[in-house]
Write an enzyme that holds these catalytic residues in place. Structure first.
Site: not given
Length: 360
Positions: A43, A126, A144
């Site tokens: 991520e 996020y 996002d």
């Protein structure tokens, strides 16, 4: 706060979205398992970077630093080298700082508590939502740009996504609609939908598994959304850079400061050219003499390099020169071509080196 989800058939929406994802999801290396460390690394890498770019970096990074303990104990130079070319280097510095805390405070186990995980360096809303939902199946929103684009169309949200406060609108909407039974697949499905079908510009609505739930499609407004106000124009800078070698073919390189843009990366000596009086060549020669006590005659290289940051554009004019006389402690170090492979350079200076090699 206005409710955008009151007339959405939430259970059917969840079913249609998750069923599609389970059949159509891409095979990606970070989806091999739900190890929270691997999910976390992926991520961080995927922020502002395309999936196909990230895949080889992720595989290499996992080979070098397969566990929290490996990354926590690694030398920063090794980490920057493994990240070289991905950009936004503060991401990996923050990641290592956070991983060191996980190693020290949580016995190397990524905390499954959203609040504790969210307090780690570089973990924003996020990242917290993505890791908690994908790795631990905790129903946290992961909002996002992809998700905002999808949900702005599904729910006809016309708020300006360039404003930080708008994220809260989408987080509240996701909290209303996220699957409590399978938040992992739900969040990944939203991301996948945004990447493959609900794309910017012209979305592939006829292939969309949740088309019948989409208010924007129903009104023919899918190409209008999301609404995003324009950014300020990027500042443009003119710089001159020199590939300096000694008579044996070794290179003189410089380490950038430990804070600020491209911190701690290595580069060829360069300066911003601002004078209206001196030509760039003379301005760079003067800089090299004043900054490094290097007396060197420069020759121009053919071609220029432009490198675009989110807020800044570098336009680099390039030169080469040979000198054996640079005092110790000047800030430049001498490395062989083989040794230079161990140092992490920003993309702009990788391009400088390639252009130099092409002309030798």
């Amino acid at each position: 706060m206005k409710s955008y989800t009151s007339d959405l058939q939430i259970q059917q929406f969840q079913h249609d979205l998750i069923s599609w994802f389970q059949k159509e999801q891409r095979i990606l290396p970070w989806r091999e398992n739900a190890d929270p460390y691997r999910v976390w690394v992926s991520e961080i890498m995927l922020q502002q970077t395309r999936v196909d770019t990230v895949i080889p970096y992720f595989l290499n990074f996992m080979e070098k630093f397969p566990t929290v303990a490996h990354l926590a104990g690694a030398d920063e130079e090794q980490i920057l080298k493994a990240w070289e070319g991905l950009g936004y280097y503060s991401r990996v510095r923050n990641l290592q700082t956070a991983v060191k805390e996980v190693h020290a405070e949580y016995d190397g186990v990524v905390p499954a508590d959203p609040e504790k995980f969210g307090e780690l360096k570089g973990v924003g809303p996020y990242t917290k939502g993505a890791v908690m939902s994908i790795a631990y199946n905790i129903p946290e929103p992961a909002v996002d740009g992809n998700v905002m684009r999808v949900m702005s169309r599904i729910l006809l949200i016309e708020e300006d996504i360039a404003k930080p406060k708008t994220r809260k609108v989408f987080e509240e909407a996701i909290r209303d609609v996220i699957s409590k039974e399978n938040p992992s697949d739900f969040n990944q499905a939203l991301m996948e939908l945004g990447a493959l079908i609900c794309t910017p510009g012209k979305p592939s609505c006829l292939l969309c598994p949740v088309r019948e739930h989409c208010k924007a499609f129903g009104e023919g407004r899918q190409q209008e959304l999301p609404f995003k106000s324009k950014k300020k124009k990027q500042k443009s800078l003119l710089l001159a850079a020199a590939v300096l070698t000694d008579s044996s073919g070794s290179y003189w390189i410089h380490k950038r400061p430990s804070s600020g843009l491209l911190a701690n990366l290595w580069e060829f000596p360069n300066c911003e050219t601002v004078s209206d009086i001196l030509p760039q060549k003379e301005e760079l020669q003067l800089f090299l003499h004043e900054e490094y006590r290097a007396a060197v005659e420069l020759q121009a290289l053919e071609g220029t390099i432009q490198h675009v940051f989110s807020h800044l554009i570098w336009n680099l004019v390039l030169f080469k020169g040979v000198t054996d006389h640079i005092p110790e402690g000047s800030g430049l170090i001498r490395v062989t071509e083989e040794e230079m492979k161990q140092y992490a350079f920003p993309v702009s200076h990788q391009k400088i080196y390639q252009l130099y090699q092409d002309q030798m």
